[in-house]
Design a protein around this motif. Sequence first.
Motif, PDB file in Angstrom:
ATOM      1  N   ARG A 369       0.040   4.010  24.398  1.00 21.64           N
ATOM      2  CA  ARG A 369      -0.110   5.375  24.900  1.00 21.64           C
ATOM      3  C   ARG A 369       1.151   5.828  25.707  1.00 21.64           C
ATOM      4  N   ASP A 370       1.989   4.966  26.176  1.00 19.05           N
ATOM      5  CA  ASP A 370       3.237   5.568  26.959  1.00 19.05           C
ATOM      6  C   ASP A 370       4.345   5.409  25.772  1.00 19.05           C
ATOM      7  N   ARG A 371       4.069   5.350  24.714  1.00 19.72           N
ATOM      8  CA  ARG A 371       5.345   5.111  23.821  1.00 19.72           C
ATOM      9  C   ARG A 371       5.945   6.418  23.737  1.00 19.72           C
ATOM     10  N   VAL A 372       7.444   6.526  23.600  1.00 19.63           N
ATOM     11  CA  VAL A 372       8.172   7.771  23.508  1.00 19.63           C
ATOM     12  C   VAL A 372       9.123   7.118  22.296  1.00 19.63           C
ATOM     13  N   PRO A 373       9.049   8.128  21.240  1.00 27.15           N
ATOM     14  CA  PRO A 373       8.127   9.373  21.041  1.00 27.15           C
ATOM     15  C   PRO A 373       6.884   9.315  20.891  1.00 27.15           C
ATOM     16  N   MET A 374       6.056  10.201  21.366  1.00 29.88           N
ATOM     17  CA  MET A 374       4.703  10.314  20.984  1.00 29.88           C
ATOM     18  C   MET A 374       4.092   9.791  19.623  1.00 29.88           C
ATOM     19  N   SER A 375       4.896  10.324  18.635  1.00 30.49           N
ATOM     20  CA  SER A 375       4.601  10.037  17.164  1.00 30.49           C
ATOM     21  C   SER A 375       4.515   8.391  17.054  1.00 30.49           C
ATOM     22  N   LEU A 376       5.085   7.636  17.734  1.00 34.31           N
ATOM     23  CA  LEU A 376       5.087   6.348  17.346  1.00 34.31           C
ATOM     24  C   LEU A 376       4.008   5.540  18.092  1.00 34.31           C
ATOM     25  N   SER A 377       3.221   6.317  18.859  1.00 34.79           N
ATOM     26  CA  SER A 377       1.965   5.652  19.579  1.00 34.79           C
ATOM     27  C   SER A 377       1.107   4.963  18.407  1.00 34.79           C
ATOM     28  N   TRP A 378       0.792   5.996  17.363  1.00 35.92           N
ATOM     29  CA  TRP A 378       0.297   5.436  16.061  1.00 35.92           C
ATOM     30  C   TRP A 378       1.109   4.917  15.110  1.00 35.92           C
ATOM     31  N   PRO A 379       0.958   3.882  14.237  1.00 36.66           N
ATOM     32  CA  PRO A 379       1.584   3.597  13.209  1.00 36.66           C
ATOM     33  C   PRO A 379       1.118   4.591  12.021  1.00 36.66           C
ATOM     34  N   SER A 380       1.713   4.074  10.861  1.00 37.56           N
ATOM     35  CA  SER A 380       1.124   4.858   9.534  1.00 37.56           C
ATOM     36  C   SER A 380      -0.372   4.818   9.364  1.00 37.56           C
ATOM     37  N   MET A 381      -1.155   5.370   8.458  1.00 37.26           N
ATOM     38  CA  MET A 381      -2.508   5.464   8.531  1.00 37.26           C
ATOM     39  C   MET A 381      -2.897   4.097   8.201  1.00 37.26           C
ATOM     40  N   GLU A 382      -2.257   3.528   6.992  1.00 39.37           N
ATOM     41  CA  GLU A 382      -3.137   2.465   6.398  1.00 39.37           C
ATOM     42  C   GLU A 382      -2.904   1.056   7.553  1.00 39.37           C
ATOM     43  N   ALA A 383      -1.727   1.408   8.232  1.00 42.10           N
ATOM     44  CA  ALA A 383      -1.409   0.203   9.540  1.00 42.10           C
ATOM     45  C   ALA A 383      -2.490   0.572  10.634  1.00 42.10           C
ATOM     46  N   CYS A 384      -2.799   1.751  10.908  1.00 46.69           N
ATOM     47  CA  CYS A 384      -3.840   1.994  11.918  1.00 46.69           C
ATOM     48  C   CYS A 384      -5.339   1.484  11.475  1.00 46.69           C
ATOM     49  N   GLU A 385      -5.478   1.451  10.114  1.00 44.64           N
ATOM     50  CA  GLU A 385      -6.952   0.964   9.774  1.00 44.64           C
ATOM     51  C   GLU A 385      -6.968  -0.780   9.966  1.00 44.64           C
ATOM     52  N   VAL A 386      -5.848  -1.257   9.987  1.00 45.71           N
ATOM     53  CA  VAL A 386      -5.734  -2.572  10.105  1.00 45.71           C
ATOM     54  C   VAL A 386      -6.472  -2.928  11.523  1.00 45.71           C
ATOM     55  N   HIS A 387      -6.181  -1.830  12.451  1.00 41.42           N
ATOM     56  CA  HIS A 387      -6.583  -2.239  13.850  1.00 41.42           C
ATOM     57  C   HIS A 387      -7.992  -2.345  13.955  1.00 41.42           C
ATOM     58  N   SER A 388      -8.610  -1.159  13.048  1.00 43.62           N
ATOM     59  CA  SER A 388     -10.232  -1.043  13.341  1.00 43.62           C
ATOM     60  C   SER A 388     -10.803  -1.892  12.354  1.00 43.62           C
ATOM     61  N   MET A 389     -10.572  -2.493  11.087  1.00 42.79           N
ATOM     62  CA  MET A 389     -11.163  -3.200  10.283  1.00 42.79           C
ATOM     63  C   MET A 389     -11.109  -4.602  10.712  1.00 42.79           C
ATOM     64  N   SER A 390      -9.928  -5.013  11.156  1.00 42.20           N
ATOM     65  CA  SER A 390      -9.895  -6.248  11.769  1.00 42.20           C
ATOM     66  C   SER A 390     -10.386  -6.468  12.991  1.00 42.20           C
ATOM     67  N   MET A 391     -10.580  -5.565  14.120  1.00 44.85           N
ATOM     68  CA  MET A 391     -11.518  -5.774  15.160  1.00 44.85           C
ATOM     69  C   MET A 391     -12.949  -5.845  14.934  1.00 44.85           C
ATOM     70  N   GLU A 392     -13.634  -5.342  13.773  1.00 43.53           N
ATOM     71  CA  GLU A 392     -14.888  -5.585  13.395  1.00 43.53           C
ATOM     72  C   GLU A 392     -14.954  -7.059  13.068  1.00 43.53           C
ATOM     73  N   PHE A 393     -13.956  -7.625  12.393  1.00 41.43           N
ATOM     74  CA  PHE A 393     -14.278  -9.338  12.399  1.00 41.43           C
ATOM     75  C   PHE A 393     -14.189  -9.956  13.668  1.00 41.43           C
ATOM     76  N   MET A 394     -13.409  -9.411  14.602  1.00 43.16           N
ATOM     77  CA  MET A 394     -12.792 -10.138  15.873  1.00 43.16           C
ATOM     78  C   MET A 394     -14.464 -10.277  16.629  1.00 43.16           C
ATOM     79  N   ALA A 395     -15.461  -9.295  16.329  1.00 42.34           N
ATOM     80  CA  ALA A 395     -16.538  -9.329  17.179  1.00 42.34           C
ATOM     81  C   ALA A 395     -17.598 -10.306  16.551  1.00 42.34           C
TER      82      ALA A 395
END
Length: 567
Positions: A369-395
């Motif tokens: 959340r504190d990354r500068v520039p703000m645009s680099l807080s998130w990676p590109s879309m497919e990279a973002c979906e790795v965070h979410s879909m993999s967290m499902e398996f972590m559970a």
Amino acid sequence: MKFSEMPYERPNLEEMKRQAAAFTEQLKAAASYEEARTVFLQKEEADRHMRTLASLASIRHSIDTRDAYYNEEKKFWNAAEPELQEYGQQWTMAMLESPFRPDFEAEYGNLMFVNAEIELKTFSPEIIPQLQRENDLTQEYEKLLASAQIPFEGGVYTISQMTPFKNDPDDARRLSAWKAEGQWYKDNQEKLDSLYDELVHLRDEMGRKLGYDGYTQLGYYRMGRNCYTKDDVEKFRAAVQKYLVPVADSIYREQAKRLGKEYPMSFADNALEFRSGNPRPCGTPDEILAQGKKFYDELSPETSAFFRTMLDNDLLDVLSTEGKEGGGYCTSIPDYGVPFIFANFNGTQHDVEVVTHEAGHAFAYYMNRDRVPMSLSWPSMEACEVHSMSMEFMAWPWEEGFFGDDAKKFYYSHLSGALTFIPYGTMVDHFQHIVFEKPDMTPAERHGVWKELLGIYMPWMKLDGEIPFYADGEGWQRQHHIYSFPFYYIDYCLAQTVSLEFWAMLQHDQKNAWEHYMAYTKQGGSCTFTDLLKNAGLESPFDEACLRGVCAEAKKWLENYDLTGIA
């Protein structure tokens, strides 16, 4: 600060334009890197505030699309953002041409310049009217879906509220639910056809005005794709057909045997995984969130602090209510350094997946959340979906707390669902490529393309016309990404492939899998998708061996999974 206490007031558009122009001029006039950096950080702060206001308006509108105030605020931002894009482009050009670019790259990395060069290719003041109209049309589509009132068994339901009926173990009731929902789409099909037809031509026009041969290349640039091309996606689609479709087909053949149905099955029968019913969470929405808290508390200190922040500040809106937009998402509220999760609980296993999937996005933002520039807080879309879909398996080690006696069903359902989703998602992508290659197709021709692709990617679906809309090859119109976020959907497929890598790791060493996950997540958007994977010791889904390997391991697990006692 609690979400309800976060203040919103419509900003002055002309003042935002003046401020943006002033920042650009100050950057150009900077005599030293220190001066240039000061302006850069001032603009960052201004952008954070603007993004905060836009997010608040959008979230509150999606929570209740009937709210007249936020409906108007959403319209304001629909019109304002394309106009502000022109000023953003002027800033981007000044940054790219700055004599201090090497200094910025030394401090903040070069990816923001790579992304800036791509962004320049997506805009010209000439297309502002088209961008504004595009925003209005996508809002109209989302509002149409949110307004759905579907008569069923004496009641009236939203699309999200129909989901439990569409999964009901009773064959007749389940089929009736699919027919009722399909009929609503059929009743609104003329509007759905006209909205999409205008969007396709509008996007094609934008692409041609920017010098491209139609929309496809512009669509890739708008998605910020900085490390792979259309050719790479085509190779991935070929690998899906080669390795995944046969595995998914075998899953549905086994399902037909369990249900006592003939293969291929109807859409309604494919929706029922077990004769005794699909896995369902064992608690109320509050109890699901409480189990989510237990999961994140025990997973790691970082996830514990994150989820407590979400709960303490009411940063989850998860109940399905009248007038609420469908689906789910995660977004950020930069001024407060917090994410926000929007969802529609409906009593299905999807409710748990929201607490893991959307919270995977939210955790990734929280860590960056504190990354500068703000645009680099998130990676590109497919990279973002790795965070979410993999967290499902972590559970997985905590699923008994979510599902109780249905946990055993859930493990099978979750893994098989991850595998069978990829052909569907790849088909969504393939469909869009064909549509934008031939923008003048009629609505009927587009439906024909979808029906043909169903035979390639989802041969387990019976297309007999029994269920209105779905069995007629028109079901793509329920997939809001096709309307609102063109070319997004392949991102889920690429990410799901990576998430299956994490699943495979979890079968051997949970601690090792989490270390790889954190190594991936902590990078934020500082690298391209393929470099994020490489840096975290993960294979690229563009490598055919990756998909081949995860398919083989998952197929073996499913074939050896003990379903004794589960009907």
